[in-house]
Design a protein around this motif. Structure first.
Motif, PDB file in Angstrom:
ATOM      1  N   TYR A   1     -44.255  34.892  33.736  1.00  0.00           N
ATOM      2  CA  TYR A   1     -44.062  34.455  32.352  1.00  0.00           C
ATOM      3  C   TYR A   1     -45.389  33.906  31.833  1.00  0.00           C
ATOM      4  O   TYR A   1     -46.380  33.855  32.564  1.00  0.00           O
ATOM      5  CB  TYR A   1     -42.944  33.409  32.266  1.00  0.00           C
TER       6      TYR A   1
ATOM      7  N   GLU B   1     -38.473  30.490  31.984  1.00  0.00           N
ATOM      8  CA  GLU B   1     -37.241  31.013  31.375  1.00  0.00           C
ATOM      9  C   GLU B   1     -36.193  31.194  32.471  1.00  0.00           C
ATOM     10  O   GLU B   1     -35.890  32.318  32.901  1.00  0.00           O
ATOM     11  CB  GLU B   1     -37.518  32.331  30.657  1.00  0.00           C
TER      12      GLU B   1
ATOM     13  N   HIS C   1     -36.410  36.884  28.608  1.00  0.00           N
ATOM     14  CA  HIS C   1     -36.920  37.321  29.907  1.00  0.00           C
ATOM     15  C   HIS C   1     -35.863  38.179  30.587  1.00  0.00           C
ATOM     16  O   HIS C   1     -34.703  37.775  30.711  1.00  0.00           O
ATOM     17  CB  HIS C   1     -37.255  36.113  30.782  1.00  0.00           C
TER      18      HIS C   1
ATOM     19  N   ASN D   1     -41.150  39.945  29.676  1.00  0.00           N
ATOM     20  CA  ASN D   1     -41.139  38.630  29.058  1.00  0.00           C
ATOM     21  C   ASN D   1     -41.699  38.745  27.645  1.00  0.00           C
ATOM     22  O   ASN D   1     -42.831  39.220  27.458  1.00  0.00           O
ATOM     23  CB  ASN D   1     -41.978  37.652  29.891  1.00  0.00           C
TER      24      ASN D   1
END
Length: 801
Positions: free
Chosen positions: A184, A194, A361, A386
């Protein structure tokens, strides 16, 4: 002929395993109380359909000998505990059994506990008990992990919460999400992972820089997040639940469904959360709403020595950022930082306005495991997507357009081999590759905050362990990693720039685990880890939510320390890789009524990259604090303490404490945002049964956070403005670190919790900030503008079937 030989070689391991049909197979394991994590003695273990069985000893350990079949069903039972049937085969790891008391709604579980050599035995490891995790799982990921000793959090407001291990965060912590390195935008204080904790069953933290199995970059440690794999041979079962919180008027619903057949099993889960504006003790925190949706599907196919697992997950959220963090001019910024009530404070609302974040995500993982004679091979492929949009307060139609719009695609491939014993050494070797592609989505009408890039990472590791004596275990390991990045971006004049980055280095670990006597264990682990500067460390440029930030290669300063933006290269400003050398030692003590663990560490980091306050900036989108990135040598040291005391059958206490000390060694200076000392105490009272209820638990917790005295000097925004009016450069002769406001005062937070079960229902209630204390957290960037949240009552009801 060649094809026949290759076919024989490929089938040879399977043939050997299939022909081993004697009756000398042995299986052993340990049985624990799920509620207390204590060994459960004198439990019965039976092979279903046979007369073979055994009773566990006083330490909960059992050994079953003389087994003929490769696969069988084990029945675990104990008076007063829920019976458990587990489908097992001799190729899998030795199981760890957690038996649930009849009076609780938690179900008995089996953890096919793989002995992760080089990562768990000599390294300090922290985790939450099953009950603690059940109580906290409806909260954010950061709020859950901060309950583990040695873990704190870094915040940007009330919704963006990310973990800190021994003073380090972001890309210096690896998050292993169900066996996959979570990918991420982890390069800023404004970016939280996430992850929805309600989709998982356990979280562990490895507090060391020497976690060579998982990858480069883990200077602080590794967070392991796992969901139990679907269990074979089980009827339809699951749970549904709902939570409600008074602060923010938040409500959360979740559901889980499972089914297991002889060779196939699956688990499906989903969760939804809606939260409105939060409230401080004396005012509303405008624009702090949140909305989240998450779901996952896990499937398992099993055939004797082979397991195939599929895992799919989706997570999306919209987060509001405190409105008071955006100000129109420098005078407004100065007033906002000193105002008792934040500007732009409005009545409660579920509406989320700018500034805000919209993130999603997705992950798909396919994992195959083959079990051979005393060995195991695992092959795993994972794909992650993402997407991140950040919206600022802008004029006209641009207010509906994200100022940052990023899409990160990643693919990972892992091959791991756990080999048979060789010269008294047990260990594993593996290979890892990661591909990342990060792109700015066209149409933001702003200069790119970070450039586009494509990166490749390759790593290989070897970890071995051996017993030096019956009570002493030695672990050693090494890893080599290579990074390559291809970068293309635009500067503030909208001109293109290009670059290629190449890095490679080794990391190593060595550790000893010594059982001094029964219930007393000493661990020490020494290792090094390294991290290359990521693309954002180099090239971040401009406004990022509530601040202005410039990376290592995006600014210059003249002889008078005046700031100007630029695009530099390694020849113009050399940036070396971060190298960490960390020693972690721990002492563990455990008996029938008392358990404690002390962990102490020293972490020296060469070429440490950090964010430094650099002044204030007025832009067309408002006035903001300025942060610039610099590099130095740093030293981190500290200790974590956790203990549990069983005063009586009903009363127990938990004590946790942690302290981090950090310093800029090169410049004899101090850093901003280092977590202050923390001491926590909780007392719990349990009642097995009363008035038809079971598993009754009452708890009171107190957490004291000290003032951060190890903080740099203070230069307020008003002092900077006054100096500018007098044409005085405050930083020309003194460029040491500073903060815009003094470190907040110390504070005490109290919380109260209660839980009880009724048949298949479980009820939980918790009051956070019981005294409605007004306070500010030193590691929350929004402390410049507002207090933390006030009193909050949470109610939870879950039904299991």
């Amino acid at each position: 002929m060649l094809k026949q030989i290759l076919l024989i070689l490929l089938l040879f391991p399977f043939g050997v395993s299939a022909q081993n049909d004697n009756c000398d197979r042995v299986i052993s394991g340990t049985i624990y109380n799920l509620s207390t994590d204590e060994p459960l003695p004198f439990s019965t273990v039976q092979v279903q359909g046979t007369s073979k069985g055994v009773v566990s000893d006083e330490n909960g350990k059992f050994i079953l000998k003389g087994l003929c079949e490769e696969e069988f069903d084990l029945i675990f039972s104990h008076v007063g505990y829920k019976k458990l049937v587990h489908h097992h085969d001799v190729h899998h790891e030795l199981p760890t059994i957690y038996m649930a008391p009849n009076e609780v709604t938690l179900e008995s579980v089996v953890v096919e506990a793989e002995r992760t050599t080089g990562d768990l035995s000599t390294s300090a490891v922290g985790k939450l008990s099953a009950k603690e995790y059940e109580r906290e799982s409806s909260r954010s990921f950061g709020d859950v992990v901060k309950n583990i000793s040695g873990v704190t959090v870094l915040q940007t407001g009330q919704n963006v919460v990310k973990p800190v291990i021994h003073g380090l965060h972001s890309s210096r912590i690896l998050i292993i999400n169900n066996g996959v390195q979570h990918q991420y935008q982890n390069w800023g204080a404004d970016h939280a992972p996430e992850i929805d904790p309600s989709l998982y069953d356990q979280i562990k933290v490895i507090k060391g820089a020497s976690t060579v199995r998982y990858g480069a970059g883990a200077l602080g440690g590794v967070l392991l997040i796992d969901a139990d794999q679907p269990e074979l041979l089980q009827d339809w079962n699951g749970k549904v639940g709902t939570d409600f919180s008074t602060n923010g008027r938040a409500f959360n619903t979740e559901a889980k469904l499972e089914k297991g057949y002889k060779n196939f099993a699956f688990t499906g889960q989903a969760s939804y959360l809606k939260q409105g504006d939060l409230t401080a003790p004396n005012y509303q925190l405008t624009n702090t709403g949140k909305e989240e949706l998450s779901a996952s599907l896990a499937a398992r196919y099993h055939r004797k020595a082979f397991d195939l697992n599929l895992y799919l997950s989706h997570f999306e959220q919209e987060l509001g950022i405190l409105k008071a963090s955006v100000n129109g001019n420098l005078e407004d910024l100065a007033n906002a930082m000193e105002s008792e009530v934040p500007p732009e404070t409005k009545p409660f609302s579920y509406e989320i306005n700018n500034p805000r974040q919209v993130i999603s995500h997705n992950m798909a993982k396919l994992h195959g495991t083959w079990h051979g004679e005393d060995q195991k091979v695992e092959l795993q492929y994972a794909y992650q997507q993402n997407n991140r949009k950040e919206y600022d307060v802008r004029r006209g139609t641009n207010n509906e357009v994200p100022s940052i719009d990023l899409s990160l695609t990643s693919q990972t491939l892992n091959l791991d081999w756990k080999h048979p014993e060789i010269f008294n050494f047990l260990g594993s070797a593996g290979f890892q590759s990661i591909y990342r592609n990060n792109r700015n989505i066209f149409g933001t009408n702003t200069i790119q905050f970070v450039p586009n890039y494509t990166s490749y990472e390759f790593g290989a590791y070897l970890i071995e362990s051996t017993e030096l004596t019956p009570s002493t275990e030695l672990e050693i390991g090494g890893r080599f990693d290579y990074f390559y990045s291809d970068i293309i971006g635009r500067d503030n004049s909208n001109d293109l720039y290009f670059n290629e980055l190449n890095y490679s280095s080794f990391s190593a670990t060595a550790g000893i685990k010594k059982q001094i006597q029964k219930g007393r264990i000493f661990r020490v682990n020494v290792g090094n880890a390294w991290r290359p500067a990521n693309v954002s460390d180099f090239y971040r440029s401009g406004k990022h939510q509530s601040v202005i930030e410039y990376g290592l290669w995006r600014y210059v300063r003249d002889s008078d320390n005046n700031f100007d933006d630029a695009v530099l290269s390694n020849e113009e400003r050399y940036v070396g890789i971060e190298q960490a050398f960390k020693i972690v030692s721990g002492y563990e003590l455990k008996n029938d009524r008392f358990s404690a663990e002390l962990t102490a560490y020293v972490n020296y980091i060469q070429n440490y990259i950090y964010s430094k306050p650099g002044g204030i900036v007025n832009t067309v989108r408002g006035a903001f604090p300025l942060f610039i990135y610099q590099q130095t040598d740093a030293l981190f040291a500290g200790a974590d303490i956790s203990s549990k005391i069983q005063h009586s059958k009903q009363f127990s206490s938990v004590i946790r404490a942690n302290y981090v000390w950090a310093k800029d060694i090169t410049n004899d200076d101090l850093f901003v945002d280092i977590p202050p000392a923390h001491l926590g105490y909780g007392i719990n009272y349990t009642i097995p049964n009363w008035a038809g209820l079971s598993g009754i638990e009452l708890g009171l917790q107190a957490n004291y956070y000290a003032e951060q005295f190890n903080a740099p000097r203070v230069i307020t925004v008003k002092e900077i403005l006054a100096a500018q009016e007098a044409d005085v450069n405050l930083f020309a002769e003194d460029d040491s670190n500073f903060d815009y406001l003094p470190a907040p005062d110390d504070y005490l937070l109290m919380s109260l919790n209660a839980a009880a079960d009724y048949k298949n229902f479980s009820f939980m209630a918790k009051v956070d900030n019981l005294l409605n204390t007004a306070y500010r957290s030193y590691t929350n960037r929004m402390r410049y503008f507002a207090d933390e949240t006030g009193i909050n009552l949470s109610l939870s009801v879950k039904y299991k079937f």
